[in-house]
Design an enzyme around this catalytic site. Structure first.
Site, PDB file in Angstrom:
ATOM      1  N   CYS A  62       0.809  -1.222   0.000  1.00  0.00           N
ATOM      2  CA  CYS A  62       0.000   0.000   0.000  1.00  0.00           C
ATOM      3  C   CYS A  62       0.843   1.274   0.000  1.00  0.00           C
ATOM      4  O   CYS A  62       0.458   2.267  -0.620  1.00  0.00           O
ATOM      5  CB  CYS A  62      -0.974   0.005   1.174  1.00  0.00           C
TER       6      CYS A  62
ATOM      7  N   ASP B  46      -8.694   4.883  -2.887  1.00  0.00           N
ATOM      8  CA  ASP B  46      -7.758   3.842  -2.487  1.00  0.00           C
ATOM      9  C   ASP B  46      -7.351   3.067  -3.738  1.00  0.00           C
ATOM     10  O   ASP B  46      -8.131   2.288  -4.282  1.00  0.00           O
ATOM     11  CB  ASP B  46      -8.399   2.907  -1.462  1.00  0.00           C
TER      12      ASP B  46
ATOM     13  N   HIS C 228      -2.016   1.666   7.024  1.00  0.00           N
ATOM     14  CA  HIS C 228      -2.503   1.718   5.647  1.00  0.00           C
ATOM     15  C   HIS C 228      -2.322   3.155   5.145  1.00  0.00           C
ATOM     16  O   HIS C 228      -2.192   4.087   5.933  1.00  0.00           O
ATOM     17  CB  HIS C 228      -3.967   1.297   5.552  1.00  0.00           C
TER      18      HIS C 228
END
Length: 401
Positions: free
Chosen positions: A223, A267, A250
């Site tokens: 990520c 995202d 994250h």
């Protein structure tokens, strides 16, 4: 008692002339003063925690002067860690404003594919300034959703265990970490993972690059690499963009939508747009701190956008005192960010404050009523990126999975 003039150095808040004189009680036969008492007075004037202040008393001037400057020398371990983390992110996002890197990123984007999803073809297309020719909120969202699909499925690759670079086998096992080489460090990789191949016994190195220029070439990671590279791509298209860090491990992006007049969540790992409750409602994350960061806007504490459970969240925000955190963010922004009055950045800041305050008020007054923020179906999804056992171990599969 002695009257002294206070001179406050940047980036601390500046005092109006009529507030720049205070009375102090001198000690030691007039050669000193009670520093803690003065800091308490300054706290009421500057609204800056005393531990941030360093004082320099010049008695021989007329009137005597106390220079007040910013100091982080007296902070505890947690406060220093918070300051260092936020400062490092402010430094990182500066890469997204590099014109050379923006051009390099922009040249990799399939612009025909993105423009092809619009309801009608624009007359004047400038691929470095998408907001200028996207005429509706729907068009902005269509382009961003298509960009997410391309980035996730055609451009970037999720890295679980690194495949063997010798024979190509995916049957590799982590053997820990290796020291970074000079070349690794050049591209921001302070950590290098190593993987042993069960077929040919070769050990493959996986440097965790943090420089966007290298990520445009390697196009793989987890990520951190995904969000970092995606933010550069968004900036290369002219979108006001922020890097969002979640302290429960994250990262993602936010983009300012011109027609909605607000920041929305993106995202790239999940190809999700405008689903801020995804992590709490879908993944089951126990959030604590989330910060949205850009060169233009500085640091914004955006936890209220990503939670409906503030009463639970605040019990986990124990790293630093909330007043300290507010002051730290203000000081770092004053030091690194210049927002001119009536600028677009100032306008975005004012509108976002109103939005986040609305979230706060909804929680305070309607936390158990029908007016509570609703979770949409996509926000109920568990995590999709990463190996299933890895997601299970992190507790992020969600109820739907």
């Amino acid at each position: 008692m002695a009257l002294v003039k206070i001179i406050v150095e940047h980036p601390l808040p500046q005092l109006d002339e009529d507030l720049s004189y205070i009375e102090i009680e001198e000690t030691d036969e007039g050669s000193g003063y009670d520093e803690e008492e003065v800091k308490c007075q300054l706290f009421s004037l500057l609204e800056v925690q005393p531990e941030f202040l360093s004082l320099d008393y010049i008695k021989d001037s007329s009137p005597p002067i106390i220079f007040v400057s910013l100091s982080f020398n007296r902070l505890g371990r947690n406060e220093i860690q918070m300051k260092n983390r936020l400062s490092s992110y402010l430094k990182q996002v500066q890469e997204y404003e590099d014109e050379r890197l923006q051009i390099k990123a922009n040249n990799l984007i399939p612009h025909d594919r993105l423009i092809g999803v619009l309801s009608s073809l624009p007359e004047d297309v400038n691929t470095r300034d998408y907001p200028k020719f996207l005429n509706t909120d729907e068009d902005e969202r269509r382009v961003l959703q298509e960009l997410l699909k391309w980035f996730k499925h055609d451009f970037f690759t999720w890295m679980n265990n690194a495949p063997c670079e010798n024979c190509g086998s995916k049957e590799t096992k982590s053997t820990g970490m290796a020291p970074p080489s000079g070349e690794d460090k050049k591209w921001g990789a302070s950590r290098v993972e190593t993987y042993f191949c069960s077929k040919c016994s070769h050990v493959t190195r996986f440097p965790r690059y943090n420089k966007t220029e290298k990520l445009l070439e390697s196009r793989k990671g987890r990520c951190g690499e995904w969000a970092n590279c995606f933010c550069l791509i968004l900036r290369s298209m002219g979108f006001p963009t922020r890097y969002v860090i979640d302290f429960t491990d994250h990262v993602w992006s936010e983009v300012w939508l011109k027609h909605s007049q607000r920041y929305v969540h993106l995202d790239s790992c999940e190809a999700k747009l405008d689903g801020p409750l995804l992590y709490e409602a879908g993944w089951g994350k126990k959030l604590n701190y989330t910060f949205s960061i850009s060169v233009e806007d500085g640091i914004t504490d955006t936890i209220w956008r990503y939670t409906r459970k503030w009463d639970d969240v605040k019990t986990r925000r124990t790293m630093v005192n909330e007043d300290f955190l507010t002051t730290l963010i203000e000081l770092l922004n004053n030091k690194h960010v210049s927002k001119e009055p009536h600028s677009k950045a100032r306008m975005r800041e004012d509108m976002e404050k109103e939005e986040l305050n609305n979230f706060k008020e909804q929680h305070m007054t309607n936390s158990s009523s029908k007016n509570e923020r609703e979770v949409n179906e996509e926000e109920k999804d568990g995590r999709l990126s990463g190996d299933k056992e890895w997601r299970r171990a992190r507790g992020e599969l969600g109820e739907k999975n």
